[in-house]
Write a protein that holds these residues in place. Structure first.
Motif, PDB file in Angstrom:
ATOM      1  N   THR A  47       0.765   5.351   0.240  1.00  0.00           N
ATOM      2  CA  THR A  47      -0.092   6.440   0.697  1.00  0.00           C
ATOM      3  C   THR A  47       0.433   7.774   0.177  1.00  0.00           C
ATOM      4  OG1 THR A  47      -0.700   5.242   2.707  1.00  0.00           O
ATOM      5  CG2 THR A  47      -1.052   7.612   2.716  1.00  0.00           C
TER       6      THR A  47
ATOM      7  N   ARG B 120       0.843  -1.202   0.000  1.00  0.00           N
ATOM      8  CA  ARG B 120       0.000   0.000   0.000  1.00  0.00           C
ATOM      9  C   ARG B 120       0.877   1.251   0.000  1.00  0.00           C
ATOM     10  NH1 ARG B 120      -4.190   0.350   4.811  1.00  0.00           N
ATOM     11  NH2 ARG B 120      -2.235   0.470   5.998  1.00  0.00           N
TER      12      ARG B 120
ATOM     13  N   SER C   3      -8.681   7.709  -3.993  1.00  0.00           N
ATOM     14  CA  SER C   3      -8.367   7.809  -2.569  1.00  0.00           C
ATOM     15  C   SER C   3      -6.900   8.213  -2.403  1.00  0.00           C
ATOM     16  CB  SER C   3      -8.618   6.472  -1.866  1.00  0.00           C
ATOM     17  OG  SER C   3      -7.599   5.531  -2.199  1.00  0.00           O
ATOM     18  N   THR C   4      -6.452   8.269  -1.160  1.00  0.00           N
ATOM     19  CA  THR C   4      -5.044   8.590  -0.890  1.00  0.00           C
ATOM     20  C   THR C   4      -4.158   7.352  -0.883  1.00  0.00           C
ATOM     21  OG1 THR C   4      -5.394   8.430   1.500  1.00  0.00           O
ATOM     22  CG2 THR C   4      -5.663  10.613   0.497  1.00  0.00           C
ATOM     23  N   GLN C   5      -4.745   6.149  -0.954  1.00  0.00           N
ATOM     24  CA  GLN C   5      -3.964   4.919  -0.817  1.00  0.00           C
ATOM     25  C   GLN C   5      -4.149   4.004  -2.028  1.00  0.00           C
ATOM     26  OE1 GLN C   5      -5.406   3.583   3.081  1.00  0.00           O
ATOM     27  NE2 GLN C   5      -3.518   4.357   4.003  1.00  0.00           N
TER      28      GLN C   5
END
Length: 290
Positions: free
Chosen positions: A198, A196, A230-232
């Motif tokens: 971010t 992941r 999204s941010t991820q």
């Protein structure tokens, strides 16, 4: 004749005077339905900044000239001030169904439209003022617009006001952290590990970006699998026979690549793809034990 109190009045000899004040034809520039406040980036086009209406109380009229006043106008491209007739496709915002009626450039804080000949009737018609931004606008500044004057055959009443605030954003998203949603442990061929990444703000992905992991003799390139909007962002690694790593990490700070795709924020700023250095704070190996 009419008899009243014993007297006689001959009505055919009376003069009746009726006073009537005709209404003065007036054209009104009304404050239209406000477009939404929004964030804009470089080289944006047709961003709705304001709206106004035109109507007259009697008959019809024509608006020949119109002046738009704005703020921070150096951020608006040449011929980047436009007036569209709002045809209602997207309420109070520009869309492809709207009709372009005039284009102008700012000279200082005003853009003057001459000879535009906008028809005016007793039914109010809404128009939208849009901006095109320059290739290098100043981040953080705010753009506004309103009709400051109009010329018509009739006297004009101007009730237009500043509507939306367009805030310029040229700040690129950056990588803040790399970790995994997979539990710490040892994994074998065929197992999957979700990486992941971010970012500092929400990003939109096109195509299939990739991240390259340090996995021994053969480094593995892992495809993007989700998280757009999204941010991820996630990348799913399937362990292959022969892959080894004492503490899984990517190869280098430049191991995140676009692979022909894009990673951008909502206004189109391209993300900076630099990752925390392997082993440093914020890196995969610093955050996880895989």
């Amino acid at each position: 004749t009419s008899t009243n109190g014993g007297g006689t009045i001959n009505l055919d000899q009376m003069l009746v005077t009726i006073y009537y004040t005709a209404p003065v034809p007036t054209t009104t520039v009304g404050d239209g339905n406000t477009p939404a406040n929004k964030t804009v980036g470089a080289s944006a086009t047709n961003v709705a900044a304001s709206s106004f209406t035109l109507s007259t109380n009697i008959g019809s009229d024509t608006v020949t000239d119109l002046v738009v006043t704005g703020t921070n106008t150096a951020n608006v491209a040449p011929n980047g001030v436009k007036i569209y007739r709002d045809n209602g496709g997207t309420a109070n915002e520009w869309d492809g169904t709207d009709t372009l009626v005039a284009t102008a450039s700012f000279g200082g804080t005003t853009a003057t439209f001459t000879g535009i000949n906008l028809p005016v009737t007793t039914t109010a018609t809404q128009y939208i003022i849009t901006y095109d931004t320059t290739a290098a606008p100043t981040s953080g500044q705010t753009l506004t617009a309103f009709v400051s004057s109009a010329t018509a055959t009739n006297p004009v009443t101007n009730n237009d006001n500043t509507d939306a605030a367009l805030t310029i954003d040229t700040v690129a998203p950056t990588v803040m952290n790399v970790d995994s949603t997979t539990a710490a442990g040892t994994y074998n061929a065929g197992d999957t590990i979700v990486i992941r990444v971010t970012f500092s703000e929400a990003v939109t992905v096109t195509g299939t970006p990739q991240i390259t992991l340090e996995t021994g003799a053969i480094d593995r390139t892992v495809n993007y699998t989700g998280g757009s909007g999204s941010t991820q962002l996630t990348f799913t690694y399937t362990v292959q026979a022969g892959d080894t790593s004492a503490d899984l990490d990517y190869v280098a700070a430049n191991s995140l690549g676009l692979n022909g795709g894009t990673i951008r924020d909502t206004v189109g700023n391209n993300a900076v793809l630099t990752l925390p250095a392997p082993g440093a704070a914020g890196s995969l190996s610093a955050n996880e034990a895989l």
